[in-house]
Design a protein around this motif. Structure first.
Motif, short mmCIF file in Angstrom:
data_model
loop_
_atom_site.label_atom_id
_atom_site.label_comp_id
_atom_site.label_asym_id
_atom_site.label_seq_id
_atom_site.Cartn_x
_atom_site.Cartn_y
_atom_site.Cartn_z
N PRO A 160 0.79 -1.24 -0.12
CA PRO A 160 0.00 -0.07 0.14
C PRO A 160 0.88 1.28 -0.05
O PRO A 160 2.01 1.38 0.39
CB PRO A 160 -0.79 -0.09 1.25
CG PRO A 160 0.06 -1.05 2.30
CD PRO A 160 0.73 -2.00 1.26
N ASP A 161 0.30 1.98 -0.77
CA ASP A 161 0.96 3.51 -0.67
C ASP A 161 1.20 4.09 0.76
O ASP A 161 2.31 4.98 1.10
CB ASP A 161 0.26 4.40 -1.51
CG ASP A 161 0.38 4.32 -2.98
OD1 ASP A 161 1.20 3.55 -3.41
OD2 ASP A 161 -0.48 4.56 -3.55
N ASN A 162 0.07 3.84 1.60
CA ASN A 162 0.20 4.29 3.12
C ASN A 162 0.09 3.22 3.91
O ASN A 162 -1.22 2.71 4.22
CB ASN A 162 -0.88 5.37 3.38
CG ASN A 162 -0.93 5.99 4.52
OD1 ASN A 162 -0.30 5.49 5.63
ND2 ASN A 162 -1.35 7.41 4.78
N PRO A 163 0.98 2.50 4.18
CA PRO A 163 0.98 1.43 5.17
C PRO A 163 0.13 1.23 6.55
O PRO A 163 -0.23 0.36 7.07
CB PRO A 163 2.19 0.81 5.30
CG PRO A 163 3.45 1.90 5.23
CD PRO A 163 2.33 2.87 3.94
N TRP A 164 0.50 2.46 7.22
CA TRP A 164 -0.19 3.12 8.29
C TRP A 164 -1.69 2.82 8.07
O TRP A 164 -2.92 2.08 8.90
CB TRP A 164 0.02 4.30 8.81
CG TRP A 164 -0.66 4.31 10.13
CD1 TRP A 164 -1.72 5.57 10.46
CD2 TRP A 164 -0.74 3.87 11.62
NE1 TRP A 164 -2.30 5.40 11.50
CE2 TRP A 164 -1.61 4.43 12.25
CE3 TRP A 164 0.13 2.59 11.79
CZ2 TRP A 164 -1.96 4.05 13.66
CZ3 TRP A 164 -0.29 2.50 13.36
CH2 TRP A 164 -0.97 3.18 14.16
N SER A 165 -2.16 3.51 7.19
CA SER A 165 -3.82 3.59 6.84
C SER A 165 -4.25 2.37 6.52
O SER A 165 -5.35 1.81 6.64
CB SER A 165 -4.16 4.55 5.76
OG SER A 165 -3.68 5.91 6.26
N ALA A 166 -3.39 1.41 5.64
CA ALA A 166 -3.91 0.06 5.26
C ALA A 166 -4.21 -0.60 6.33
O ALA A 166 -5.24 -1.50 6.39
CB ALA A 166 -2.81 -0.62 4.26
N VAL A 167 -3.27 -0.76 7.48
CA VAL A 167 -3.49 -1.65 8.54
C VAL A 167 -4.63 -1.25 9.45
O VAL A 167 -5.29 -2.06 9.96
CB VAL A 167 -1.92 -1.57 9.43
CG1 VAL A 167 -2.31 -2.53 10.68
CG2 VAL A 167 -0.86 -2.55 8.84
#
Length: 354
Positions: A142-149
């Motif tokens: 994901p481009d934003n791994p924090w938001s994805a999790v």
């Protein structure tokens, strides 16, 4: 099931032309909800067959094998994971197919003694050079791994309403979910395991930690792996490596990883980022517990496609163990314990170095 599973693997190996140098096949203990494991004694180095019971990522049989083979192939460059040997395609004998990987001879991790070796294994994985964006597939990137999790946690949290939880527990979990930050300081994605609990490591005779379960690798934040290796809900999960860590032992684990990475505290490993990842990984685990609690009583999926947490896929002993751990983690006292540890760890990391 044991004789049937061995026979089905033998049939798949014969179909793939991989049966000639195999002397015997032994079913290993049923210790995971996602795979059966069988030890293949053969000419040369032994192999382990990983036969999926389901796909934790919700993938069909072929896509699941493609994803897992990419996990092993890329992570093996770290020198701390088994080498992929071959892929057995889906067939009548094995509807979900299987992977053949190098067998690792080792013992279960002993905590806290083996934490430095685990930190070095994770650092070896996290230090791998990121491939160009176009070459990261099929792994989740994901481009934003924090938001994805956070989105994954939110999706799993929908099962809180169906898990018949103590109202106090549900309220506490929901309060922690609401406390997760919307964003994190800039942090670089790395190849991570996303399943780095201590039970997934074997320790060799030379003291090297080898991460043997790689089906959920992705490009994300290393803090998720560090959390999963040292949270209470991880270190007390596996019977063979079960331990309760002290806060100073967790601090030294994080610091050892930083030294192995050759870095000083930065946006990548700042206290705020590490603690946010730790809280998120804990909530990922708790919401998974709620999901399993709500789903494990269902009949197995006859279509053998995607995710399937049915207890019918695993031994009674394993299901009993998982049920006991899930109930334990979803109690008010344990939730308060982990919350207190997060607060204490925040203070300890601030005092040790920032």
């Amino acid at each position: 099931m044991p004789n049937s599973l061995v026979a089905r693997l033998q049939a798949a190996l014969s179909l793939a032309g991989r049966h000639h140098d195999i002397h015997s096949i032994r079913l290993m203990d049923d210790t995971g909800l996602a795979h059966h494991h069988l030890w293949l004694s053969r000419d040369g180095d032994d192999w382990v067959a990983r036969l999926p019971k389901q796909s934790q990522l919700g993938l069909d049989a072929q896509a699941n094998l493609t994803y897992q083979s990419a996990c092993f192939a890329r992570a093996s460059e770290s020198g701390h994971t088994p080498m992929l040997q071959d892929v057995l395609p889906p067939s009548d004998a094995l509807p979900r197919g299987g992977l053949l990987v190098a067998a690792i001879r080792g013992r279960a991790a002993r905590l806290p003694d083996d934490l430095p070796a685990i930190a070095e294994a994770l650092a070896g994985l996290h230090a791998l050079q990121m491939p160009p964006r176009a070459q990261r597939l099929p792994l989740h990137a994901p481009d934003n791994p924090w938001s994805a999790v956070c989105k994954e946690i939110e999706t799993q949290a929908r099962w809180l309403a169906e898990a018949d939880l103590d109202p106090v527990v549900r309220k506490s979990i929901e309060a922690e979910l609401n406390a997760l930050p919307d964003t994190l300081p800039e942090a670089e994605s790395k190849l991570i395991s996303f399943d780095a609990h201590p039970g997934n490591f074997l320790i060799t005779d030379t003291g090297q930690a080898v991460l043997v379960d790689l089906e959920k690798c992705r490009y994300g934040l290393p803090g998720f792996d560090l959390a999963h290796a040292s949270l209470y809900t991880s270190t007390t999960w596996d019977l063979n490596s079960r331990a309760v860590l002290e806060v100073d032992e967790v601090v030294e684990f994080y610091r050892h990883w930083q030294r192995a990475m050759g870095e000083e505290p930065s946006a990548q490993s700042s206290r705020a980022t590490l603690l946010a990842c730790r809280r998120a990984m804990w909530l990922w685990s708790l919401t998974w517990c709620a999901k399993w609690r709500a789903q494990h009583g269902k009949t197995r999926d006859a279509s053998v496609i995607g995710e399937d947490w049915s207890a019918e896929l695993s031994s009674d002993a394993l299901v009993d163990h998982v049920r006991e751990r899930v109930e334990h983690y979803l109690t008010p006292s344990i939730i308060e314990r982990v919350k207190a540890e997060l607060s204490d760890l925040n203070d300890a990391l601030a005092q040790s170095r920032e």
